[in-house]
Write a protein that holds these residues in place. Structure first.
Motif, PDB file in Angstrom:
ATOM      1  N   ILE A 182      28.293  63.472  67.889  1.00 22.90           N
ATOM      2  CA  ILE A 182      29.275  63.670  66.820  1.00 22.90           C
ATOM      3  C   ILE A 182      29.566  65.162  66.608  1.00 22.90           C
ATOM      4  O   ILE A 182      30.668  65.525  66.194  1.00 22.90           O
ATOM      5  CB  ILE A 182      28.847  62.942  65.524  1.00 22.90           C
ATOM      6  CG1 ILE A 182      30.053  62.738  64.609  1.00 22.90           C
ATOM      7  CG2 ILE A 182      27.717  63.651  64.834  1.00 22.90           C
ATOM      8  CD1 ILE A 182      31.124  61.832  65.147  1.00 22.90           C
ATOM      9  N   GLN A 183      28.633  66.038  66.950  1.00 19.29           N
ATOM     10  CA  GLN A 183      28.908  67.482  66.908  1.00 19.29           C
ATOM     11  C   GLN A 183      29.988  67.828  67.921  1.00 19.29           C
ATOM     12  O   GLN A 183      30.900  68.607  67.630  1.00 19.29           O
ATOM     13  CB  GLN A 183      27.632  68.282  67.196  1.00 19.29           C
ATOM     14  CG  GLN A 183      27.830  69.787  67.237  1.00 19.29           C
ATOM     15  CD  GLN A 183      28.217  70.359  65.887  1.00 19.29           C
ATOM     16  OE1 GLN A 183      27.590  70.045  64.884  1.00 19.29           O
ATOM     17  NE2 GLN A 183      29.232  71.200  65.855  1.00 19.29           N
ATOM     18  N   PHE A 195      23.847  62.919  60.153  1.00 22.37           N
ATOM     19  CA  PHE A 195      22.770  62.978  61.138  1.00 22.37           C
ATOM     20  C   PHE A 195      21.943  64.251  60.985  1.00 22.37           C
ATOM     21  O   PHE A 195      20.727  64.227  61.188  1.00 22.37           O
ATOM     22  CB  PHE A 195      23.305  62.824  62.563  1.00 22.37           C
ATOM     23  CG  PHE A 195      23.632  61.401  62.890  1.00 22.37           C
ATOM     24  CD1 PHE A 195      22.629  60.451  63.001  1.00 22.37           C
ATOM     25  CD2 PHE A 195      24.939  61.002  63.058  1.00 22.37           C
ATOM     26  CE1 PHE A 195      22.921  59.122  63.274  1.00 22.37           C
ATOM     27  CE2 PHE A 195      25.252  59.678  63.335  1.00 22.37           C
ATOM     28  CZ  PHE A 195      24.238  58.733  63.444  1.00 22.37           C
ATOM     29  N   LEU A 196      22.572  65.339  60.597  1.00 20.95           N
ATOM     30  CA  LEU A 196      21.812  66.561  60.346  1.00 20.95           C
ATOM     31  C   LEU A 196      20.858  66.360  59.169  1.00 20.95           C
ATOM     32  O   LEU A 196      19.714  66.828  59.198  1.00 20.95           O
ATOM     33  CB  LEU A 196      22.756  67.738  60.095  1.00 20.95           C
ATOM     34  CG  LEU A 196      22.098  69.089  59.950  1.00 20.95           C
ATOM     35  CD1 LEU A 196      21.271  69.440  61.185  1.00 20.95           C
ATOM     36  CD2 LEU A 196      23.154  70.158  59.694  1.00 20.95           C
ATOM     37  N   GLN A 197      21.314  65.639  58.160  1.00 21.66           N
ATOM     38  CA  GLN A 197      20.451  65.337  57.013  1.00 21.66           C
ATOM     39  C   GLN A 197      19.248  64.488  57.449  1.00 21.66           C
ATOM     40  O   GLN A 197      18.114  64.742  57.020  1.00 21.66           O
ATOM     41  CB  GLN A 197      21.254  64.609  55.937  1.00 21.66           C
ATOM     42  CG  GLN A 197      20.464  64.296  54.693  1.00 21.66           C
ATOM     43  CD  GLN A 197      21.317  63.613  53.634  1.00 21.66           C
ATOM     44  OE1 GLN A 197      22.496  63.318  53.829  1.00 21.66           O
ATOM     45  NE2 GLN A 197      20.713  63.352  52.501  1.00 21.66           N
ATOM     46  N   PHE A 221      20.370  62.739  69.682  1.00 18.93           N
ATOM     47  CA  PHE A 221      21.467  62.286  70.529  1.00 18.93           C
ATOM     48  C   PHE A 221      22.717  61.982  69.690  1.00 18.93           C
ATOM     49  O   PHE A 221      23.822  62.409  70.034  1.00 18.93           O
ATOM     50  CB  PHE A 221      21.037  61.046  71.318  1.00 18.93           C
ATOM     51  CG  PHE A 221      22.139  60.473  72.153  1.00 18.93           C
ATOM     52  CD1 PHE A 221      22.544  61.102  73.320  1.00 18.93           C
ATOM     53  CD2 PHE A 221      22.790  59.314  71.771  1.00 18.93           C
ATOM     54  CE1 PHE A 221      23.576  60.583  74.100  1.00 18.93           C
ATOM     55  CE2 PHE A 221      23.815  58.782  72.538  1.00 18.93           C
ATOM     56  CZ  PHE A 221      24.207  59.417  73.705  1.00 18.93           C
ATOM     57  N   ASN A 222      22.540  61.258  68.589  1.00 16.11           N
ATOM     58  CA  ASN A 222      23.679  60.930  67.729  1.00 16.11           C
ATOM     59  C   ASN A 222      24.309  62.186  67.137  1.00 16.11           C
ATOM     60  O   ASN A 222      25.532  62.309  67.069  1.00 16.11           O
ATOM     61  CB  ASN A 222      23.255  59.962  66.632  1.00 16.11           C
ATOM     62  CG  ASN A 222      22.926  58.595  67.161  1.00 16.11           C
ATOM     63  OD1 ASN A 222      23.437  58.169  68.191  1.00 16.11           O
ATOM     64  ND2 ASN A 222      22.054  57.889  66.468  1.00 16.11           N
ATOM     65  N   ALA A 267      36.003  62.613  58.985  1.00 12.18           N
ATOM     66  CA  ALA A 267      34.995  61.583  59.227  1.00 12.18           C
ATOM     67  C   ALA A 267      33.956  62.067  60.238  1.00 12.18           C
ATOM     68  O   ALA A 267      32.756  61.806  60.074  1.00 12.18           O
ATOM     69  CB  ALA A 267      35.651  60.297  59.706  1.00 12.18           C
ATOM     70  N   ALA A 268      34.399  62.770  61.261  1.00 10.90           N
ATOM     71  CA  ALA A 268      33.460  63.314  62.248  1.00 10.90           C
ATOM     72  C   ALA A 268      32.539  64.343  61.596  1.00 10.90           C
ATOM     73  O   ALA A 268      31.326  64.337  61.831  1.00 10.90           O
ATOM     74  CB  ALA A 268      34.207  63.921  63.424  1.00 10.90           C
TER      75      ALA A 268
END
Length: 90
Positions: free
Chosen positions: A13-14, A33-35, A8-9, A25-26
């Motif tokens: 942000i995507q 979050f991908l990491q 979800f996060n 920053a985005a």
């Protein structure tokens, strides 16, 4: 962080990063979050597969198996709406 929360996060942000390509920053937050998704949850090949009137359809692989996570469109787009509504960020 639970897998569902991380997905979800990442989605929120995507969406922000896509709408604001100059927002470093985005992009950095999306990568963070991908990491988490790749390192902590073993996710690969993550993408927004489809967007319909009510849902985002996320496709990814976990342990070599294809998976689908659906997230309500209104929730997924909320962060971008909040950013756009705040003159401080525009």
């Amino acid at each position: 962080m639970r897998l569902e929360d991380a997905l979800f996060n990442w989605l929120q942000i995507q969406i922000v990063a896509d709408a604001r390509p100059d927002d470093q920053a985005a992009a950095d937050t999306r990568d963070f979050f991908l990491q988490i998704l790749t390192e902590d949850h073993g996710i690969s090949a993550l993408s927004i597969h489809k967007i319909d009137d009510t849902m985002f359809h996320l496709r990814y692989e976990k342990e070599g198996k294809p998976k689908l996570q659906m997230i309500p469109r209104e929730s997924g787009e909320q962060l971008l709406q909040d950013i756009n509504a705040n003159p401080k960020y525009n």
